[in-house]
Every structure is written in structure tokens, then in C-alpha cells.
Design a protein around this motif. Sequence first.
Motif, PDB file in Angstrom:
ATOM      1  N   ALA A 190      46.626  24.259  66.241  1.00  0.00           N
ATOM      2  CA  ALA A 190      45.942  23.892  67.451  1.00  0.00           C
ATOM      3  C   ALA A 190      44.691  22.888  66.951  1.00  0.00           C
ATOM      4  CB  ALA A 190      45.608  24.629  68.712  1.00  0.00           C
ATOM      5  N   ASN A 191      44.566  21.762  67.301  1.00  0.00           N
ATOM      6  CA  ASN A 191      43.315  20.949  67.180  1.00  0.00           C
ATOM      7  C   ASN A 191      42.379  21.031  68.170  1.00  0.00           C
ATOM      8  OD1 ASN A 191      41.746  18.160  67.211  1.00  0.00           O
ATOM      9  ND2 ASN A 191      41.691  19.191  65.054  1.00  0.00           N
ATOM     10  N   ILE A 192      41.403  21.655  68.198  1.00  0.00           N
ATOM     11  CA  ILE A 192      40.287  21.691  69.317  1.00  0.00           C
ATOM     12  C   ILE A 192      39.308  20.553  69.147  1.00  0.00           C
ATOM     13  CG2 ILE A 192      38.900  23.007  70.974  1.00  0.00           C
ATOM     14  CD1 ILE A 192      40.154  25.474  69.498  1.00  0.00           C
ATOM     15  N   GLN A 193      38.992  19.635  70.235  1.00  0.00           N
ATOM     16  CA  GLN A 193      38.277  18.600  70.027  1.00  0.00           C
ATOM     17  C   GLN A 193      36.756  19.200  70.656  1.00  0.00           C
ATOM     18  OE1 GLN A 193      38.385  15.390  68.894  1.00  0.00           O
ATOM     19  NE2 GLN A 193      40.282  16.239  68.122  1.00  0.00           N
ATOM     20  N   PRO A 194      35.612  18.530  70.467  1.00  0.00           N
ATOM     21  CA  PRO A 194      34.449  19.108  71.002  1.00  0.00           C
ATOM     22  C   PRO A 194      34.417  18.949  72.343  1.00  0.00           C
ATOM     23  CG  PRO A 194      34.013  17.279  68.990  1.00  0.00           C
ATOM     24  CD  PRO A 194      35.560  17.490  69.418  1.00  0.00           C
ATOM     25  N   GLY A 195      33.715  20.303  72.744  1.00  0.00           N
ATOM     26  CA  GLY A 195      33.745  20.327  74.285  1.00  0.00           C
ATOM     27  C   GLY A 195      35.165  20.802  74.761  1.00  0.00           C
ATOM     28  N   ASN A 196      35.912  21.555  74.099  1.00  0.00           N
ATOM     29  CA  ASN A 196      37.003  22.267  74.492  1.00  0.00           C
ATOM     30  C   ASN A 196      37.261  23.639  74.072  1.00  0.00           C
ATOM     31  OD1 ASN A 196      38.908  20.037  75.953  1.00  0.00           O
ATOM     32  ND2 ASN A 196      37.863  19.081  74.385  1.00  0.00           N
ATOM     33  N   ALA A 197      38.005  24.550  74.845  1.00  0.00           N
ATOM     34  CA  ALA A 197      38.214  25.776  74.283  1.00  0.00           C
ATOM     35  C   ALA A 197      39.856  26.169  74.437  1.00  0.00           C
ATOM     36  CB  ALA A 197      37.614  26.675  75.224  1.00  0.00           C
ATOM     37  N   HIS A 198      40.294  26.914  73.534  1.00  0.00           N
ATOM     38  CA  HIS A 198      41.782  27.232  73.612  1.00  0.00           C
ATOM     39  C   HIS A 198      41.951  28.489  73.321  1.00  0.00           C
ATOM     40  CE1 HIS A 198      46.059  26.657  72.497  1.00  0.00           C
ATOM     41  NE2 HIS A 198      45.556  27.284  71.331  1.00  0.00           N
ATOM     42  N   ALA A 199      42.497  29.150  74.494  1.00  0.00           N
ATOM     43  CA  ALA A 199      43.259  30.547  74.402  1.00  0.00           C
ATOM     44  C   ALA A 199      44.492  30.639  73.772  1.00  0.00           C
ATOM     45  CB  ALA A 199      43.067  31.103  75.819  1.00  0.00           C
ATOM     46  N   GLN A 222      36.036  34.738  70.583  1.00  0.00           N
ATOM     47  CA  GLN A 222      36.428  36.016  71.378  1.00  0.00           C
ATOM     48  C   GLN A 222      37.821  36.645  71.175  1.00  0.00           C
ATOM     49  OE1 GLN A 222      35.504  39.203  71.778  1.00  0.00           O
ATOM     50  NE2 GLN A 222      33.526  38.380  72.916  1.00  0.00           N
ATOM     51  N   ALA A 223      37.925  37.851  71.167  1.00  0.00           N
ATOM     52  CA  ALA A 223      39.262  38.601  71.122  1.00  0.00           C
ATOM     53  C   ALA A 223      39.472  39.848  72.159  1.00  0.00           C
ATOM     54  CB  ALA A 223      39.740  38.997  69.612  1.00  0.00           C
ATOM     55  N   PHE A 224      40.356  39.812  72.824  1.00  0.00           N
ATOM     56  CA  PHE A 224      40.540  40.848  73.783  1.00  0.00           C
ATOM     57  C   PHE A 224      41.871  41.756  73.368  1.00  0.00           C
ATOM     58  CE2 PHE A 224      38.453  37.376  75.839  1.00  0.00           C
ATOM     59  CZ  PHE A 224      37.566  37.901  76.508  1.00  0.00           C
ATOM     60  N   SER A 225      41.543  42.980  73.724  1.00  0.00           N
ATOM     61  CA  SER A 225      42.698  44.036  73.300  1.00  0.00           C
ATOM     62  C   SER A 225      43.767  43.589  74.313  1.00  0.00           C
ATOM     63  CB  SER A 225      42.435  45.415  73.538  1.00  0.00           C
ATOM     64  OG  SER A 225      43.377  46.169  73.499  1.00  0.00           O
ATOM     65  N   LEU A 226      44.858  43.251  74.111  1.00  0.00           N
ATOM     66  CA  LEU A 226      46.112  42.776  75.215  1.00  0.00           C
ATOM     67  C   LEU A 226      46.473  44.059  75.883  1.00  0.00           C
ATOM     68  CD1 LEU A 226      47.855  40.806  76.439  1.00  0.00           C
ATOM     69  CD2 LEU A 226      49.409  41.012  74.382  1.00  0.00           C
ATOM     70  N   SER A 302      30.879  28.313  77.199  1.00  0.00           N
ATOM     71  CA  SER A 302      31.165  29.661  78.083  1.00  0.00           C
ATOM     72  C   SER A 302      31.867  29.164  79.347  1.00  0.00           C
ATOM     73  CB  SER A 302      29.788  30.194  78.673  1.00  0.00           C
ATOM     74  OG  SER A 302      29.139  30.697  77.602  1.00  0.00           O
ATOM     75  N   ASP A 303      31.500  27.892  79.926  1.00  0.00           N
ATOM     76  CA  ASP A 303      32.574  27.442  80.985  1.00  0.00           C
ATOM     77  C   ASP A 303      33.913  27.321  80.592  1.00  0.00           C
ATOM     78  OD1 ASP A 303      30.484  27.930  82.790  1.00  0.00           O
ATOM     79  OD2 ASP A 303      29.905  25.751  82.932  1.00  0.00           O
ATOM     80  N   ASN A 304      33.814  26.617  79.499  1.00  0.00           N
ATOM     81  CA  ASN A 304      35.305  26.009  78.990  1.00  0.00           C
ATOM     82  C   ASN A 304      35.938  27.283  78.543  1.00  0.00           C
ATOM     83  OD1 ASN A 304      34.663  23.339  78.840  1.00  0.00           O
ATOM     84  ND2 ASN A 304      33.892  23.610  76.646  1.00  0.00           N
ATOM     85  N   MET A 305      35.479  28.466  78.215  1.00  0.00           N
ATOM     86  CA  MET A 305      36.306  29.769  77.960  1.00  0.00           C
ATOM     87  C   MET A 305      36.600  30.384  79.484  1.00  0.00           C
ATOM     88  SD  MET A 305      33.650  31.129  74.770  1.00  0.00           S
ATOM     89  CE  MET A 305      34.277  32.781  74.565  1.00  0.00           C
ATOM     90  N   ASN A 306      35.666  30.319  80.173  1.00  0.00           N
ATOM     91  CA  ASN A 306      36.171  30.724  81.599  1.00  0.00           C
ATOM     92  C   ASN A 306      37.610  30.149  81.929  1.00  0.00           C
ATOM     93  OD1 ASN A 306      34.139  32.657  81.837  1.00  0.00           O
ATOM     94  ND2 ASN A 306      32.654  31.228  82.482  1.00  0.00           N
ATOM     95  N   ALA A 307      37.452  28.834  81.915  1.00  0.00           N
ATOM     96  CA  ALA A 307      38.566  28.012  82.218  1.00  0.00           C
ATOM     97  C   ALA A 307      39.954  28.422  81.689  1.00  0.00           C
ATOM     98  CB  ALA A 307      38.405  26.567  82.213  1.00  0.00           C
ATOM     99  N   ASP A 308      39.898  28.512  80.490  1.00  0.00           N
ATOM    100  CA  ASP A 308      41.310  28.831  79.865  1.00  0.00           C
ATOM    101  C   ASP A 308      41.653  30.250  79.886  1.00  0.00           C
ATOM    102  OD1 ASP A 308      43.110  27.073  78.772  1.00  0.00           O
ATOM    103  OD2 ASP A 308      42.957  28.036  76.661  1.00  0.00           O
ATOM    104  N   LEU A 309      40.642  30.972  79.584  1.00  0.00           N
ATOM    105  CA  LEU A 309      40.884  32.634  79.869  1.00  0.00           C
ATOM    106  C   LEU A 309      41.431  32.957  81.164  1.00  0.00           C
ATOM    107  CD1 LEU A 309      37.850  34.034  77.826  1.00  0.00           C
ATOM    108  CD2 LEU A 309      40.219  33.896  77.000  1.00  0.00           C
ATOM    109  N   ALA A 310      40.865  31.917  82.258  1.00  0.00           N
ATOM    110  CA  ALA A 310      41.591  32.409  83.466  1.00  0.00           C
ATOM    111  C   ALA A 310      43.140  32.658  83.462  1.00  0.00           C
ATOM    112  CB  ALA A 310      41.035  31.327  84.519  1.00  0.00           C
ATOM    113  N   PRO A 316      35.500  35.150  84.976  1.00  0.00           N
ATOM    114  CA  PRO A 316      34.466  34.580  84.162  1.00  0.00           C
ATOM    115  C   PRO A 316      33.143  35.122  84.101  1.00  0.00           C
ATOM    116  CG  PRO A 316      34.971  33.859  86.775  1.00  0.00           C
ATOM    117  CD  PRO A 316      35.942  35.056  86.202  1.00  0.00           C
ATOM    118  N   ARG A 317      32.428  34.788  82.973  1.00  0.00           N
ATOM    119  CA  ARG A 317      30.929  35.002  82.822  1.00  0.00           C
ATOM    120  C   ARG A 317      30.015  33.797  82.584  1.00  0.00           C
ATOM    121  NH1 ARG A 317      32.168  40.036  78.750  1.00  0.00           N
ATOM    122  NH2 ARG A 317      34.200  40.913  79.720  1.00  0.00           N
ATOM    123  N   GLY A 318      28.938  34.105  83.096  1.00  0.00           N
ATOM    124  CA  GLY A 318      27.846  32.911  83.169  1.00  0.00           C
ATOM    125  C   GLY A 318      27.509  32.569  81.624  1.00  0.00           C
TER     126      GLY A 318
END
Length: 790
Positions: A190-199, A222-226, A302-310, A316-318
Motif C-alpha cells: 500500500a502506498n500512503i500519500q501525505p496526510g493519510n493513514a492506513h490500517a 501503532q500495533a494492537f493485539s488482535l 491522530s485524526d487520520n488514525m482515528n478514522a481508519d481504526l474505526a 478515537p483519541r485526541g
Amino acid sequence: MNKPSFIEHPWERAGVVAPGLPILPHGVERHPVPGGGSRAVPIFKGDEISVVDRDGLQPGEMVVFAPDRTSDAGYLGTTGHGKPQGIIDTLANGSRSGAKVLAALSAAGFDIGKGDAIKLFEGGSRPGDSVDFTAETDGLLILAAPSAPMSPETQDTATDLALYIRRADPNMGKVPGQPADPLADPLHDANIQPGNAHAYEVKAGEYIQILDVQGRECSDFQAFSLRALDKGIEREIDPTTTRSLMGSLYPGPGIFSKYWSVDQEPLVEIIQDTCGRHDTFGLACTARYYEDLGYPGHVNCSDNMNADLARFDIRPRGGWPAINFFFNTMLDDTNAIGMDDPWSRPGDYVLLRALSDLVCVSTACPCDVDPANGWNPTDIQVRTYRANEDFQRSVGYRKSAEADVEETKKTAFHDCFARHTEDFVEYAGYWLPNTFPSIGSIGEYWAVREKAAVMDLSPLRKYEVTGPDAEELMQACVTRNMKKLSVGQVSYTAMCYEHGGMIDDGTVYRLGETNFRWIGGNDTSGLWLKEQAQKRGLNAWVRNSTDQLHNIAVQGRLSRDILSQIFWTPPTQTKVEDLPWFRLTVARVGDVSGTSVVISRTGYSGELGYEIFCHPKDAVEIFDKVWEVGEPMGMKPLGLGALDMMRIEAGLIFAGSEFDDTTDPWEAGIGFTVPLKSKEDDFIGRAALEERKAHPHRKLVGFEIEGGTVPSPGDCVRMGKAQVGEITSAMKSPYLGKVIALGRVAVTHAEVGTEIEIGQLDGMQKRLKARIVPFPHFDPTKERVKGNYA
């Protein structure tokens, strides 16, 4: 032969020069070919091709196949020489580059045995010489830098070639700004362009590659235990827990390589890291950060991470705590956190291995208001690979700021020492044993002092200096008098810049009238020799032979007895048992038909000792012979930890501790290597060194320290409130039973017997009482290193 018509140059703008960001002319590609290796590159009709021999004397061989699977040197407008035996032999030597070429040939259906060879640099070449061609057809070009194994007494080392291609159509071939090739067939790309997040999800054992495509770009991870997420619990990488358990700001390849959750569960480990400069202090960039700077509404990670981790029901976190790969932060003396441009170059990456089933998220940071992304946000590539891929642990190493990154290598003796330890650390681009736990550093130390020990010194840099002007070059570049160096003699010397600061210390081996071998601690010294040969127009070649000569040291009072049972010398060479201090001999294992080695009576322990140099292919044989004889006599393996203790006791200096490029040889404690009276010839730095000797400011001294506290390198040395110096190295001496140190102090306070204090904490609140004493602390008359035991 020609000089190259196009070559890369450092990025530069408005007075800022970045050698780490090489710029090639539009439409030009560079493909390095390692000595003894090969490369396959697609070409297209009209492409201009240049092959550059950067160090000289390296032959090359090239083949071109057209799409119809025919091969003809005429496709490049030259004459062929039939079967490409040099390429065939190179592809058969088991190198990684050869494996890639064989894969490319197989995929295209080309038979290398039917290739029409183009010979390059057959008559010898000067450093920087090139040959040019123009492609008259589309096809596949294979270039090799053939080389036979170098015998340790010869100097026909293998060096790199560089292939440059100026595309007739710049849109063909490798497009600038595109990601580097995958390390293997990716599961996810996956290619991630500036200003984007990918989960994305990763299974236990699989690999994750975070790649900085164009350089100077941060990527939050960031990585989460599934397993925990399935229970409704969020357990992600916790930077504070990781720092505490790993004992460092961030993990790296090796033993201390894991990232942990707050429950102290390891989630990922670092396998490879080509950059080595990251951050675990800050959050991923947040809305508040930009608001406080006056940029409300600025896109943030952080907001980008919140959006894709949803998508995975992660709340979400601040601001997300994250591993900020390639983010260059640092602490100052007041514990304030600052930042600067990232250290990452185009193509730098971090390779991780999942230790559990994970949900991961990666970003390409959008920050364009500070140096975090070099003021120019670019893209990040994320790839995952199967668990059965064989990726070796590696820390990126570069010979210079502009050099290509190299993976950490195993020395040819690595597997021999791995029989006794798993504690290896990265040292100058190689893995070296640090300790042998079943013995312990103190046990290793006493083995040398009382009997013998064997250690791996293969990372020492070796450069072959040959040609009619070789002596003139060495005479100009080192402080010792090379005109007094006999064939078969070894000289310990300093190498300095014009201002008198040291580049390196090292040894010069004279192998012949016009043949020298420089052995130093860093590549800067070898590159300096090469630069000076070209600058002065000397008829001399400087070629790296580090990977052609690996070496072990056998040190201790029994070392002579051990080696004399193993090696045979011809009548024209000195026997091992008769070898004087700082002399070398060419020997063979067993008898006249045995494996060839070079043995020198040198070392870094303060004891009687020898170094054995051989080609890597012979390393296991040499080690096994030494171990077979030495182990029954009490010989032990020796790691870097014990070696450091021994060299401090013996007053032997180390780069980055006792000297750097601001330190002259007198300040480093090796003024004896600068014979200003007996060496009448000029040499680099002479005028500055004459001035420095006449008006010294600092001096290296020895310390004995009261109590049992061992100071740290960099601790201040004070006379009252005034700082008058600093500690360079310190230890508790097993032999002397007291704490000792080396350090530099102002000459006004360098007298033996001076009572002085070493400051800790802020340098004022805690003081260690000390006294200046002569050094070496151990065997000051060097009776033991001369082999004179009581």
C-alpha cells in the motif's frame, strides 16, 4: 578510457547541501554492482550506458539479450568475446546479487551460456574511468564485476562498478520517486500519500516493512493485539513500557529489539533498520499541535488514525502515542525535546516481525510547518511479507554520507563464535560477539591475562594501496615515516587532517616495495587515502579489501605456543615463534600445501598476541585449527566487553573515546606516532601539529579513582568549580582491583600526582575523588606484550 559523462551530485538549495540526498540528472539511473557480484537491468533502444570503475583495476563483463533471446555485443555497438565465463562464474558464487540476476534470466528465458561477452577494463583502469555504449535494441543487460578469492598475501581485491543509464525516454525504466523494489513477494502493498493513514491486519510471524520512498518523511506506527481486541480490550504498543524494558529510547535489530504493550506483552520486533533514527517520545501529530501554532483545521495523523481504526472498533483519541519512524527528536541538557529534519534517505525502511496477530496502522505525516518532514511531506510505502521469508537482522551502515546503505554482515568467523554465544552486537556494519555468558566478561579477561583467548576483529577496515607512488601517498597521509618501513614490517600510526585533528589510528603493513596495506577502524581513512591519491595525481590505487580479508586475534601468554603448532612458514618467511613485535609473516596451515594466511604480531590487549588474516572462505578452517590446539590449553573466546577492559588497562585508544577529528595525536596519547624530527618530509597536518606540539592545550592522562564508582565517558573533570577536562574511558580493573580511567585534561593540571575530582549528576552535586597517575595502568613497560613473562 573516458571519465563519466554524468554522475550524481548532492542536493543543494540556498546554501544547504545534503550529501545524503544524491541527485541524478533527469532520466538517469544508477545501479551499483558489488565487487564479485552482478546486476541485471532492462534497457531500451537509444539508452546511453556508462560503466564506471570507481576504484580502478576492477575488470567487468557485460552481456545483452534482445527480446528474441539472442545475444550480440553489436547490440551495444561493440565487439564480443564469446561465452561470458566471468559472468557465469560470478553467478555461481552464491552471492545475493547473483541470485537476483539468475531469477531475472529465468523469468525471461535467457540462457547465459549463449551470451556474447563484452569485456571491460581488461588492460587495467584508473579510478573513475568509464566506458560508454548506446543500446541499439530493447533487452536485458547483465553486468558483473568478476573476482577470484584474494589470497591474504596478494592485493587483487574485488571492488565495485557503477552502471549509469541515461534513458532515451525518461518515462521508461525506473521512474524517480517510485518505491524501491519489494524485499520479497508482498502479501500487502500500500502506498500512503501525505496526510493519510492506513490500517491493516498482520498475522503472527509475518513481516511489516515501513518504507520512506523519497526520504525525510515521518511515519507514525501503532500495533494492537488482535487477541485483546477480540475481548474488547485495547492493548497497543506502549512507548514507556518499551523504553523501560529495552533500556533504550527505541529498540533496534539485535537482542533488545521488541516493542511491548502496557501488559508487557511483546507485539513486534525490529528485524532491519536502515535509518536508525526514530522517536518514541511524542504523539502522532494532533489537531491541538497545529491549532497552537496558528493552523486550525490542519490535517493531522491522530485524526487520520482515528478514522481508519474505526473499522476495527478502536476508540478515537485526541492524540495517539505512536512509534514515529524517521522522526528525528532529541533531548537537550534541560530535558527539552526538540526536532530536526529526519535522517532517512530515499528508500530507507524499517522491517518488523509481528509477534502476535495484530491490527496495525501507519501514516504519512502531513506536517509542512516545521522540519519534521524536511518541509516537504512525501509518501510512505507499507508492505507485508509471509512468515517463511528469510530476512536477516541488520542495521543500515554507510561508508560515507553519500554512500549506498549496506546491511549488517556476518563475518566469516561468525558461526564459529556463535557456537559459544548468542550475544552479538552491531559494530561498524558487522555482527560481533559482545560476551560469552557461560564464561562472563571477567572470565574472558582472565583467559587472556593468564593463558590465551581468540577474538573476531574482521570489521577492521583493510585498504590495499599499490602502484609506483604508493609510498609517496602513504608518506603524505600518515604521521609515521614510511621510508623507514621495511617489507614485512608493520607500523602503528596516526592519520590526520590539515588542522591536525585525527581521522583514524591504524597500522600500515608493507607487503612489497610498492605494496602497502592500511588497516584502520573506519572507512573514512580509506576514502581519505583514495581522495588524496586523486587530488595529488599520484600513480597509486586505493582499494577496499575488508570483505576479502577477515581476521581473528589470538592474544595471551600462550598465543605463540598455540600458533607455532599450527602454521608452517617457507624459508623466505619468519617463523611464527621467531616473529618480532610489529612484524608480519606469510604462513600456511600445516605444510607447504596448506591454506595461506598472513600473521602479524600485533593486538589490542596489552599482551603477547597475534592477528591471523585469511580469505573468508577459509575462516572456519582457520578457527577450527586454532580452537583444536588452543582449547585444551585453556584458550577461551573473547568478546567486545572484555576487550574494552583490556585496552583501557593497556592505555590503548579508541575512536570516539580518546580521539576524534578535533583531537591531535598528543591529545589522544599517541604523540610518539608523530616523529617531527626524524621524518623530514611534509605530510598532511604537519604544520598544524608542529604548532599544537609547541603550544599544547590538553593532554591524555590516567586516573586512579577512590571508591568503587566507575565514571561514565563524558563525565567532567574538575579542579574546584572549574571544568578542566573529561573522562574518555573508565573501568574497574580486575588486575589492579581498583577503578581506573583515561581522560583529557588541561595541561596546567596534567601533572602526575595531581589530586582532582570527577563530577557526576550536574558535575557539582556528586564528586569522585581521583588522582592523576601514569598510564598504561597495566604493564607500563610493555614487558608482557613483548612476550617477557616473569
